[in-house]
Design a protein around this motif. Structure first.
Motif, PDB file in Angstrom:
ATOM      1  N   TYR A 179       0.841  -1.199   0.000  1.00  0.00           N
ATOM      2  CA  TYR A 179       0.000   0.000   0.000  1.00  0.00           C
ATOM      3  C   TYR A 179       0.880   1.256   0.000  1.00  0.00           C
ATOM      4  O   TYR A 179       0.658   2.193  -0.766  1.00  0.00           O
ATOM      5  CB  TYR A 179      -0.865  -0.075   1.256  1.00  0.00           C
TER       6      TYR A 179
ATOM      7  N   ARG B  84      -7.630   6.720   0.533  1.00  0.00           N
ATOM      8  CA  ARG B  84      -6.911   7.608   1.457  1.00  0.00           C
ATOM      9  C   ARG B  84      -7.631   8.964   1.561  1.00  0.00           C
ATOM     10  O   ARG B  84      -7.682   9.585   2.626  1.00  0.00           O
ATOM     11  CB  ARG B  84      -5.506   7.767   0.892  1.00  0.00           C
TER      12      ARG B  84
ATOM     13  N   ASP C 152      -2.081  -1.863  14.309  1.00  0.00           N
ATOM     14  CA  ASP C 152      -1.797  -2.660  13.114  1.00  0.00           C
ATOM     15  C   ASP C 152      -1.143  -3.956  13.548  1.00  0.00           C
ATOM     16  O   ASP C 152      -0.458  -4.010  14.567  1.00  0.00           O
ATOM     17  CB  ASP C 152      -0.897  -1.906  12.124  1.00  0.00           C
TER      18      ASP C 152
HETATM   19  C1  LIG Z   1      -4.620  -1.258   2.922  1.00  0.00           C
HETATM   20  S1  LIG Z   1      -3.896  -0.891   4.492  1.00  0.00           S
HETATM   21  C2  LIG Z   1      -4.987   0.389   5.054  1.00  0.00           C
HETATM   22  C3  LIG Z   1      -4.291   1.513   5.772  1.00  0.00           C
HETATM   23  C4  LIG Z   1      -5.186   2.651   6.227  1.00  0.00           C
HETATM   24  N1  LIG Z   1      -6.280   2.189   7.078  1.00  0.00           N
HETATM   25  C5  LIG Z   1      -5.759   3.379   5.040  1.00  0.00           C
HETATM   26  O1  LIG Z   1      -6.899   3.093   4.665  1.00  0.00           O
HETATM   27  O2  LIG Z   1      -5.085   4.211   4.456  1.00  0.00           O
HETATM   28  C6  LIG Z   1      -4.417  -2.289   5.490  1.00  0.00           C
HETATM   29  C7  LIG Z   1      -3.660  -2.437   6.803  1.00  0.00           C
HETATM   30  O3  LIG Z   1      -4.347  -3.404   7.609  1.00  0.00           O
HETATM   31  C8  LIG Z   1      -3.382  -4.156   8.302  1.00  0.00           C
HETATM   32  N2  LIG Z   1      -4.018  -5.417   8.710  1.00  0.00           N
HETATM   33  C9  LIG Z   1      -4.371  -6.465   7.956  1.00  0.00           C
HETATM   34  N3  LIG Z   1      -4.949  -7.418   8.698  1.00  0.00           N
HETATM   35  C10 LIG Z   1      -4.980  -6.949   9.978  1.00  0.00           C
HETATM   36  C11 LIG Z   1      -5.457  -7.454  11.221  1.00  0.00           C
HETATM   37  N4  LIG Z   1      -6.034  -8.660  11.304  1.00  0.00           N
HETATM   38  N5  LIG Z   1      -5.312  -6.694  12.316  1.00  0.00           N
HETATM   39  C12 LIG Z   1      -4.734  -5.463  12.265  1.00  0.00           C
HETATM   40  N6  LIG Z   1      -4.253  -4.930  11.119  1.00  0.00           N
HETATM   41  C13 LIG Z   1      -4.374  -5.656   9.987  1.00  0.00           C
HETATM   42  C14 LIG Z   1      -2.244  -4.328   7.318  1.00  0.00           C
HETATM   43  O4  LIG Z   1      -1.031  -4.632   7.998  1.00  0.00           O
HETATM   44  C15 LIG Z   1      -2.234  -2.955   6.648  1.00  0.00           C
HETATM   45  O5  LIG Z   1      -1.349  -2.082   7.307  1.00  0.00           O
END
Ligand SMILES: C[S@@+](CC[C@H](N)C(=O)[O-])C[C@H]1O[C@@H](n2cnc3c(N)ncnc32)[C@H](O)[C@@H]1O
Length: 250
Positions: A2, A37, A85
């Motif tokens: 990302y 975003r 995260d």
């Molecule tokens: C696509 S990014 C989204 C970042 C931010 N929320 C945004 O929308 O700009 C997804 C994030 O979710 C985290 N993630 C995935 N599965 C997760 C879980 N079970 N618990 C916590 N974080 C998780 C990933 O590590 C990643 O950093």
């Protein structure tokens, strides 16, 4: 992946290679992430306008440009943010970024274990769960493929939040996705640290349960209170392949 697709510098060769494999079948992916975003920025701005001063941002990723604490603290320097995260690299980046910020922090926890998040000493220190909270699940739940696990996690958060709290959520969808892309895209995420799955608009709407969706409801990400003519897919919102909405706990 990302961070790389958003033009950031906190990524590794494996992330870049995996991201390029996704881009090969879905050339719009970087624009879709920008659209997501932009929704996050607009949603946090909106919540600030509704008087929300504390945010729990789960699946926060690396707080790149337009990070939640920057947007929230621009409106209210005392606004509090806890980033969550699963990825230790994202959490370490956040710590580095927040070193001088007494009102924001990051913790490494799993969205599928919301009780551990809610009981975490940093959450208890910075957030007052008896007051309205902004819960952000932005581009997260498509990484929780099991429906029961996802529903259970969101329900626990909904129940823990005080009345007047808000849930801002965005989620990848295959509604509007060209049928030939669908299986290929799923395959590209399989085997990465974050196997992803999309959900229908109806399935995404269920995460809000009885919370009241604020206008304009659950819509394609670029359609949620657009404010910048330069944001991607303003004229062709289905290309974002994501739905977004904000709900309020009655
Ligand atoms: C696509 S990014 C989204 C970042 C931010 N929320 C945004 O929308 O700009 C997804 C994030 O979710 C985290 N993630 C995935 N599965 C997760 C879980 N079970 N618990 C916590 N974080 C998780 C990933 O590590 C990643 O950093």
């Amino acid at each position: 992946m990302y961070d790389y697709l958003l033009g950031g510098f906190s990524n590794f060769p494996a992330d870049r290679e995996a991201a390029e494999r996704v881009r090969a079948v879905y050339p719009d992916v970087a624009l879709a992430m920008r659209a997501n975003r932009a929704f996050l920025r607009r949603a946090v701005t909106y919540l600030g306008e509704q008087g929300i001063t504390q945010f729990l941002d789960i699946g926060a990723g690396i707080p790149t440009g337009g990070a939640v604490h920057t947007v929230a603290q621009r409106a209210n320097p005392a606004a509090r943010v806890v980033y969550v995260d699963l990825d230790p690299i994202a959490v370490h980046h956040a710590w580095a970024m927040l070193r001088d910020n007494p009102h924001a922090t990051a913790i490494q926890e799993d969205a599928r274990q919301p009780e551990a998040i809610l009981a975490h000493p940093e959450v208890r220190r910075l957030l007052d769960l008896d007051r309205p909270l902004g819960v952000l699940l932005v581009a997260l739940l498509h990484f929780v493929p099991d429906d029961d696990e996802a529903e259970q996690a969101v329900r626990t958060l909904r129940e823990a939040a005080a009345p007047g709290s808000y849930l801002a959520l965005s989620h990848g969808t295959d509604e509007g996705m060209p049928p030939d892309i669908r299986p290929q895209l799923t395959r590209r995420y399989t085997g990465t640290a974050n196997p992803a799955r999309s959900r229908s608009r109806a399935a995404i709407a269920r995460f809000f349960a009885d919370w009241e969706l604020v206008a304009p409801g659950l819509v394609y990400t670029p359609q949620w209170r657009p404010d910048d003519p330069d944001d991607p897919f303003r004229d062709d919102p289905a290309r974002s392949l994501g739905f977004a909405g904000v709900g309020r706990k009655p």
